[in-house]
Design an enzyme around this catalytic site. Sequence first.
Site, PDB file in Angstrom:
ATOM      1  N   CYS A  79      -5.413  15.464  12.976  1.00  0.00           N
ATOM      2  CA  CYS A  79      -6.262  14.333  12.624  1.00  0.00           C
ATOM      3  C   CYS A  79      -6.099  13.324  13.743  1.00  0.00           C
ATOM      4  O   CYS A  79      -4.972  12.973  14.089  1.00  0.00           O
ATOM      5  CB  CYS A  79      -5.827  13.743  11.289  1.00  0.00           C
ATOM      6  SG  CYS A  79      -6.467  12.077  11.035  1.00  0.00           S
ATOM      7  N   CYS A 101      -7.926  -6.919   2.189  1.00  0.00           N
ATOM      8  CA  CYS A 101      -8.413  -5.636   2.700  1.00  0.00           C
ATOM      9  C   CYS A 101      -9.769  -5.303   2.078  1.00  0.00           C
ATOM     10  O   CYS A 101     -10.268  -4.198   2.258  1.00  0.00           O
ATOM     11  CB  CYS A 101      -7.398  -4.533   2.447  1.00  0.00           C
ATOM     12  SG  CYS A 101      -6.856  -4.438   0.751  1.00  0.00           S
ATOM     13  N   CYS A 121     -14.226  14.600  16.844  1.00  0.00           N
ATOM     14  CA  CYS A 121     -13.385  15.352  15.900  1.00  0.00           C
ATOM     15  C   CYS A 121     -14.228  16.428  15.231  1.00  0.00           C
ATOM     16  O   CYS A 121     -15.299  16.135  14.707  1.00  0.00           O
ATOM     17  CB  CYS A 121     -12.822  14.407  14.841  1.00  0.00           C
ATOM     18  SG  CYS A 121     -12.002  15.273  13.501  1.00  0.00           S
ATOM     19  N   CYS A 151     -14.960  15.538   6.557  1.00  0.00           N
ATOM     20  CA  CYS A 151     -13.758  14.835   6.101  1.00  0.00           C
ATOM     21  C   CYS A 151     -14.129  13.426   5.642  1.00  0.00           C
ATOM     22  O   CYS A 151     -14.965  12.765   6.256  1.00  0.00           O
ATOM     23  CB  CYS A 151     -12.776  14.779   7.256  1.00  0.00           C
ATOM     24  SG  CYS A 151     -11.371  13.712   6.972  1.00  0.00           S
ATOM     25  N   TYR A 174       2.404 -11.127  -3.235  1.00  0.00           N
ATOM     26  CA  TYR A 174       2.113  -9.726  -2.889  1.00  0.00           C
ATOM     27  C   TYR A 174       2.802  -9.403  -1.560  1.00  0.00           C
ATOM     28  O   TYR A 174       2.176  -8.946  -0.611  1.00  0.00           O
ATOM     29  CB  TYR A 174       0.602  -9.480  -2.751  1.00  0.00           C
ATOM     30  CG  TYR A 174      -0.227  -9.890  -3.944  1.00  0.00           C
ATOM     31  CD1 TYR A 174      -0.457  -8.987  -4.983  1.00  0.00           C
ATOM     32  CD2 TYR A 174      -0.774 -11.156  -4.041  1.00  0.00           C
ATOM     33  CE1 TYR A 174      -1.232  -9.351  -6.080  1.00  0.00           C
ATOM     34  CE2 TYR A 174      -1.538 -11.528  -5.124  1.00  0.00           C
ATOM     35  CZ  TYR A 174      -1.768 -10.629  -6.141  1.00  0.00           C
ATOM     36  OH  TYR A 174      -2.536 -10.995  -7.222  1.00  0.00           O
TER      37      TYR A 174
END
Length: 452
Positions: free
Chosen positions: A160, A409, A73, A79, A313
């Site tokens: 992207c 996460c 990329c 980025c 959640y």
Amino acid sequence: MLSKNDIIPMKITSTTAEGSGVGKTEDGVAVFVPLSAVGDELTVRILKVKKTYAFGKIEEILSPAESRTQPDCPHFSQCGGCVWRHISYEEECRLKRQKVADAVERIGGIKTEIKPIISSEKTLRYRNKAQLPVAVGKDGALQMGFYAFHSHRIIDCADCLLQPEVFNSVMQITRDFLGKTDNDCYDERTGKGRLRHLYIRYGELTDELMVCYVVNGNGLKQEDLLVKMLREGLPNLKTVIINSNREKTNVILGKKNRTIYGSGFITDKLCGLNFRISPFSFWQVNRAQAERLYEKAREYAALSGSETLLDLYCGTGTIGLTMAKSCKQLIGVEIIEDAVRDAEQNAAVNSICNARFICADAETAAAQLESEGVRPDVVVLDPPRKGCGEALVKTIGKMSPDRIVYVSCDPATLARDLKYFEEQGYKTSEVTPVDMFPRTAHVESVASLTRQ
Ligand code: SAH
């Protein structure tokens, strides 16, 4: 003594949680070197010296690590989205599993089996969501893309590699629309200007597209033209939404949505069920990997049909609903109202009649359920990055479910919470890392806990 601009030879031996390489000087000072790879032999230019560590950048690669590959990329290195486009996917998976293992052992002080990571078949174009900041650069040109690392400087991108190609078309149509009309872009410093973010969501299996514009104000000028241009350019366009956000904040979405085309939501499929996705509702960004994550969660939940399952959640109800047919009753808890509404709809659409959803903070709702005498057999929890914290763990401990499935996460907060669970008499039987976000530093895990 290390000084700025020193050039030091160094071998990279590990990485940080954020994906930066780490090496040591001859005197044992750790130096953080972005974009390096474990095994690289480098000369490093020192950029900043702190008391016990330093930051540097690659001056020259003397001998590259075996895992190195050519980044694919052109925006990589500027980025802030990807950190690992310069190493093989195998190496990335190894590092991610290591990150989970290190956190569980060092932060949690827990000895348990860390299973091999469930890697992603797709490492390109796997995302179904993008939130692209929009601004006008110093040269007056429109910028739309992604923020640079630790910064709000926008790296202007036409493509992207993590997002589906159709998002590029949405970006281009938006650029054309802005060029044709006198809608201006938001300026973070002054708080003036109209368009803040372009927010796109895509239902991978249904091929449905949602386009949402986050606006500082009530709307955009010439919204009819915008809808016309989007409809002409995007045959799979399902809905267009204006979100109003007048706050001076980094939070992307404001509280108010106005649908200017279509139904206001899209749908997608997960583990054979249909789901409705509204702009505010959480939805896993990598659909295919979410299925594999949920399969693992389901295995750990080990339901036989007679259980009460509590899904904390729960977002739009995904994890619980994919298990609802294997348990007696499902209770989901979620704080975002729209997500709860979606969850209720999702239960109905999938003919699931043994589920109810509570719109509340997980900790408050769990305490309430506990005081009412609700005793779930299995608790699934999937909190945001900050984890669930000690108070909720204690409440779950009082409910004394047989099994807990913790989807996380963030390995660091997972490890902390696993330790709290151990204090409540739960043993972490195993942890499986899942790569939901190839090429970025993020790694998901699912942990199986059993009452001792
Ligand atoms: N399990 C779902 C969602 C996980 S994301 C899925 O896999 O799709 C975490 C969810 O927790 C989000 O939907 C977020 O809105 C919700 N949330 C965040 N803080 C919360 C809190 N204090 N109480 C309840 N839900 C919360």
